[in-house]
Scaffold this active site. Structure first.
Site, PDB file in Angstrom:
ATOM      1  N   ARG A 110      22.553   0.074 -10.319  1.00  0.00           N
ATOM      2  CA  ARG A 110      21.629  -0.423 -11.328  1.00  0.00           C
ATOM      3  C   ARG A 110      22.498  -1.020 -12.583  1.00  0.00           C
ATOM      4  O   ARG A 110      23.665  -0.482 -13.064  1.00  0.00           O
ATOM      5  CB  ARG A 110      20.968   0.650 -11.877  1.00  0.00           C
ATOM      6  N   HIS A 119      17.214  13.451 -13.677  1.00  0.00           N
ATOM      7  CA  HIS A 119      18.379  14.448 -13.152  1.00  0.00           C
ATOM      8  C   HIS A 119      18.200  15.612 -13.988  1.00  0.00           C
ATOM      9  O   HIS A 119      19.178  16.479 -14.088  1.00  0.00           O
ATOM     10  CB  HIS A 119      19.862  13.875 -13.768  1.00  0.00           C
ATOM     11  N   GLY A 140      28.384  12.944  -7.288  1.00  0.00           N
ATOM     12  CA  GLY A 140      29.129  12.401  -6.385  1.00  0.00           C
ATOM     13  C   GLY A 140      30.506  11.936  -7.176  1.00  0.00           C
ATOM     14  O   GLY A 140      31.705  12.305  -6.791  1.00  0.00           O
ATOM     15  N   ILE A 141      30.463  10.983  -8.071  1.00  0.00           N
ATOM     16  CA  ILE A 141      31.703  10.438  -8.874  1.00  0.00           C
ATOM     17  C   ILE A 141      32.244  11.498  -9.679  1.00  0.00           C
ATOM     18  O   ILE A 141      33.529  11.843  -9.815  1.00  0.00           O
ATOM     19  CB  ILE A 141      31.362   9.265  -9.553  1.00  0.00           C
ATOM     20  N   GLY A 189      23.270   7.080  -8.928  1.00  0.00           N
ATOM     21  CA  GLY A 189      22.527   7.156 -10.074  1.00  0.00           C
ATOM     22  C   GLY A 189      23.132   7.780 -11.165  1.00  0.00           C
ATOM     23  O   GLY A 189      23.617   8.792 -10.679  1.00  0.00           O
ATOM     24  N   ASN A 201      12.640  17.276  -0.485  1.00  0.00           N
ATOM     25  CA  ASN A 201      12.590  15.943  -1.338  1.00  0.00           C
ATOM     26  C   ASN A 201      11.997  14.843  -0.286  1.00  0.00           C
ATOM     27  O   ASN A 201      12.753  14.273   0.473  1.00  0.00           O
ATOM     28  CB  ASN A 201      13.995  16.047  -1.560  1.00  0.00           C
ATOM     29  N   GLU A 221      20.759  20.688  -6.927  1.00  0.00           N
ATOM     30  CA  GLU A 221      19.349  20.782  -7.193  1.00  0.00           C
ATOM     31  C   GLU A 221      18.539  21.729  -6.520  1.00  0.00           C
ATOM     32  O   GLU A 221      17.527  22.228  -6.968  1.00  0.00           O
ATOM     33  CB  GLU A 221      19.011  19.138  -7.303  1.00  0.00           C
ATOM     34  N   ARG A 249      34.841   4.672  -4.030  1.00  0.00           N
ATOM     35  CA  ARG A 249      35.942   4.743  -3.154  1.00  0.00           C
ATOM     36  C   ARG A 249      36.592   3.499  -2.865  1.00  0.00           C
ATOM     37  O   ARG A 249      37.648   3.095  -2.793  1.00  0.00           O
ATOM     38  CB  ARG A 249      35.523   5.635  -2.083  1.00  0.00           C
ATOM     39  N   ASN A 286      34.118  14.126  -7.752  1.00  0.00           N
ATOM     40  CA  ASN A 286      35.208  13.811  -6.619  1.00  0.00           C
ATOM     41  C   ASN A 286      36.236  12.637  -7.246  1.00  0.00           C
ATOM     42  O   ASN A 286      37.250  12.699  -6.677  1.00  0.00           O
ATOM     43  CB  ASN A 286      34.501  13.075  -5.424  1.00  0.00           C
ATOM     44  N   HIS A 310      26.095  13.359 -15.371  1.00  0.00           N
ATOM     45  CA  HIS A 310      25.838  13.323 -13.998  1.00  0.00           C
ATOM     46  C   HIS A 310      26.120  11.999 -13.537  1.00  0.00           C
ATOM     47  O   HIS A 310      25.453  10.901 -13.453  1.00  0.00           O
ATOM     48  CB  HIS A 310      24.136  13.740 -13.316  1.00  0.00           C
ATOM     49  N   LEU A 311      27.243  11.841 -12.604  1.00  0.00           N
ATOM     50  CA  LEU A 311      27.698  10.584 -12.233  1.00  0.00           C
ATOM     51  C   LEU A 311      27.818  10.504 -10.800  1.00  0.00           C
ATOM     52  O   LEU A 311      28.512  10.925 -10.119  1.00  0.00           O
ATOM     53  CB  LEU A 311      29.186  10.151 -12.985  1.00  0.00           C
ATOM     54  N   GLY A 312      26.693   9.511 -10.233  1.00  0.00           N
ATOM     55  CA  GLY A 312      26.322   9.490  -8.835  1.00  0.00           C
ATOM     56  C   GLY A 312      26.325   8.164  -8.512  1.00  0.00           C
ATOM     57  O   GLY A 312      26.588   7.177  -9.486  1.00  0.00           O
ATOM     58  N   ARG A 322      10.501  18.602  -4.630  1.00  0.00           N
ATOM     59  CA  ARG A 322      11.392  17.703  -6.002  1.00  0.00           C
ATOM     60  C   ARG A 322      10.295  16.812  -6.179  1.00  0.00           C
ATOM     61  O   ARG A 322       9.682  16.075  -5.461  1.00  0.00           O
ATOM     62  CB  ARG A 322      12.411  17.103  -5.316  1.00  0.00           C
TER      63      ARG A 322
HETATM   64  P1  ADP Z   1      23.052   9.827  -5.475  1.00  0.00           P
HETATM   65  O1  ADP Z   1      22.943   9.109  -6.877  1.00  0.00           O
HETATM   66  O2  ADP Z   1      22.723   9.019  -4.580  1.00  0.00           O
HETATM   67  O3  ADP Z   1      22.800  11.324  -5.312  1.00  0.00           O
HETATM   68  P2  ADP Z   1      25.681  10.997  -5.235  1.00  0.00           P
HETATM   69  O4  ADP Z   1      25.850  11.835  -6.480  1.00  0.00           O
HETATM   70  O5  ADP Z   1      25.829  11.493  -3.843  1.00  0.00           O
HETATM   71  O6  ADP Z   1      24.751   9.699  -5.475  1.00  0.00           O
HETATM   72  O7  ADP Z   1      27.238  10.088  -5.560  1.00  0.00           O
HETATM   73  C1  ADP Z   1      27.365   9.110  -4.562  1.00  0.00           C
HETATM   74  C2  ADP Z   1      28.706   8.319  -5.106  1.00  0.00           C
HETATM   75  O8  ADP Z   1      29.802   9.230  -5.357  1.00  0.00           O
HETATM   76  C3  ADP Z   1      29.217   7.193  -4.031  1.00  0.00           C
HETATM   77  O9  ADP Z   1      28.710   6.166  -4.213  1.00  0.00           O
HETATM   78  C4  ADP Z   1      30.554   7.072  -4.752  1.00  0.00           C
HETATM   79  O10 ADP Z   1      30.862   6.064  -5.820  1.00  0.00           O
HETATM   80  C5  ADP Z   1      31.088   8.623  -5.259  1.00  0.00           C
HETATM   81  N1  ADP Z   1      31.806   9.357  -4.461  1.00  0.00           N
HETATM   82  C6  ADP Z   1      31.529  10.364  -3.319  1.00  0.00           C
HETATM   83  N2  ADP Z   1      32.748  10.616  -2.776  1.00  0.00           N
HETATM   84  C7  ADP Z   1      33.842  10.267  -3.584  1.00  0.00           C
HETATM   85  C8  ADP Z   1      35.250  10.665  -3.594  1.00  0.00           C
HETATM   86  N3  ADP Z   1      35.940  11.222  -2.680  1.00  0.00           N
HETATM   87  N4  ADP Z   1      35.954   9.742  -4.379  1.00  0.00           N
HETATM   88  C9  ADP Z   1      35.431   8.924  -5.166  1.00  0.00           C
HETATM   89  N5  ADP Z   1      33.917   8.756  -5.384  1.00  0.00           N
HETATM   90  C10 ADP Z   1      33.096   9.299  -4.578  1.00  0.00           C
END
Ligand code: ADP
Length: 412
Positions: free
Chosen positions: A240, A179, A330-331, A211, A7, A384, A284, A334, A207-209, A90
């Site tokens: 964003r 995504h 990530g969100i 982005g 990537n 991915e 977090r 987690n 897909h909540l990250g 990627r």
């Molecule tokens: P990207 O879009 O950069 O790939 P990710 O999918 O890695 O992002 O998501 C990152 C986000 O996930 C962090 O900014 C945070 O908001 C959230 N996150 C990661 N770990 C946790 C956790 N243990 N609890 C709550 N939110 C989390």
């Protein structure tokens, strides 16, 4: 065969090396701060973790260092460079040209160059990575896997903007979505978990990250997704804005005298969770803020969940019903709290969370819906890179059976 997945971003190359058929990578890591001072090579294998200071003035130098580390007598996992039979890249934006993954040749590179205006920040570093890999691993087949490709099945009513039609025809201004590689992995894995065929389910994946986006999948095909021409449209994200009235942009220009680049930066890097909370783009930190009584952190999280909830309603309507809802990123993987906020009061759509299952599913795969829930709600950590590896292997294998010049198997 070993497959290197790359990537290539503006100042980094993230990588994984796989042995075919094993989803656990042999090595993973990144070359970071390319072209800057303090470049590093991060290298994690089953036996070693190293973060080395290196000189990586260019992507090509960075890639050479990483290939050398894979071959290193002490650190390495590859004895002969020819063991790396393929490189999966990627690629962010494939425009309308790429409806699936593709074996890279000069014609593909030319088409990818034509897509640069659609993703001026992302596509050029992808191309730099491809050129470097062709040079450093000339014996290896190179495959491009596009984030946009999965959404090429969207119907015109979903992908068109209500602009004069010639802006689509002449300039390619339409919704593409992103995504896609993550969605393909999550769709396949969810169907494995549920022991069903993609053709049998109406599914929404969030897909909540940092982005964030959402997709409506009908019979295994994307019928709508929240990101558009660029990843700025749709859900509220880490930094964003997601959807706003385009009139805001004219207002910022005319009344506040802001330039286009300034507005671009505002909407992409200073908005979303970060902009509203004034604290952080990271959920977090916002949860900590809420615990400390920070109201703007609470508003930011409320907005994030509310907007995601509205998209679920919209996509359930677009699908004519819903069977499966999946959280990833990530969100999504987690944050039990955010999942709970999003799913709250969606019982009328058939979504009922099980509180214990939800809170105990953190960073892991699992069902989080109650047994009585009509819609099965899942958490599926995305992968991915593994998807890119599988596409790469499939394309290289099918190319090996095709006459030269026809080796363009496309995996949708
Ligand atoms: P990207 O879009 O950069 O790939 P990710 O999918 O890695 O992002 O998501 C990152 C986000 O996930 C962090 O900014 C945070 O908001 C959230 N996150 C990661 N770990 C946790 C956790 N243990 N609890 C709550 N939110 C989390």
């Amino acid at each position: 065969m070993k497959v290197l997945v790359i990537n290539s971003g503006s100042s980094s190359i993230k990588y994984r090396l796989y042995d075919e058929s094993n989803p656990t990578p042999l090595v993973r890591g990144a070359v970071s701060r390319i072209g800057q001072t303090g470049s590093t090579l991060d290298y994690t294998s089953y036996a070693e973790h190293q973060c080395l200071s290196v000189a990586a003035p260019t992507h090509e130098a960075g890639l050479r260092l990483l290939v050398d580390s894979l071959l290193d007598e002490r650190l390495g996992v590859v004895r002969d460079v020819r063991e790396i039979g393929a490189v999966g890249h990627r690629a962010v934006h494939g425009g309308s040209a790429f409806r699936g993954s593709v074996l890279i040749d000069d014609a593909v590179i030319r088409k990818m160059e034509e897509c640069v205006p659609l993703a001026p920040l992302h596509n050029p570093p992808n191309l730099v990575g491809i050129r470097a890999a062709r040079k450093i691993l000339p014996h290896a087949e190179q495959v491009a896997v596009f984030d946009t490709a999965f959404h090429s099945t969207m119907p015109a009513k979903a992908f068109l903007y209500a602009l004069p039609y010639e802006y689509y025809e002449r300039y390619g201004i339409r919704r593409y979505g992103f995504h896609g590689t993550s969605y393909r992995y999550v769709l396949a894995r969810s169907c494995e978990i549920l022991r069903c065929k993609p053709s049998d389910v109406r599914m929404i994946v969030a897909h909540l990250g940092n982005g964030s986006s959402m997709v409506a999948i009908d019979q295994g095909r994307s019928i709508d997704t929240s990101m558009g021409l660029t990843p700025l449209e749709g859900l509220m994200m880490g930094s964003r804005s997601g959807d706003i009235d385009p009139g805001v942009i004219f207002h910022l220009r005319r009344e506040l005298g802001m330039g286009v680049d300034q507005i671009d930066e505002l909407l992409n890097t200073k908005s979303g969770l970060l902009g509203v909370s004034g604290v952080s783009n990271d959920v977090r930190d916002l949860v900590e803020g809420v615990a400390a009584g920070n109201e703007r952190c609470a508003i930011a999280l409320d907005m994030f969940a509310y907007r995601a909830k509205k998209y679920i309603g919209a996509y359930a309507a677009a699908l004519g019903g819903l069977d499966v809802m999946v959280f990833t990123g990530g969100i999504g993987e987690n944050s039990a709290l955010v999942r709970e906020m999003i799913c709250a009061d969606l019982g009328f759509l058939g979504l009922e969370l099980d509180e214990d299952r939800n809170t105990s599913t953190v960073g892991a795969e699992g069902t989080i819906s109650a047994d009585s829930s009509r819609v099965r709600i899942l958490v599926v950590p995305t992968d991915e890179e593994w998807m890119i590896m599988q596409d790469t292997l499939a394309i290289v294998r099918s190319a090996a059976h095709e006459p030269k010049g026809y080796a363009h198997a496309r995996i949708a």
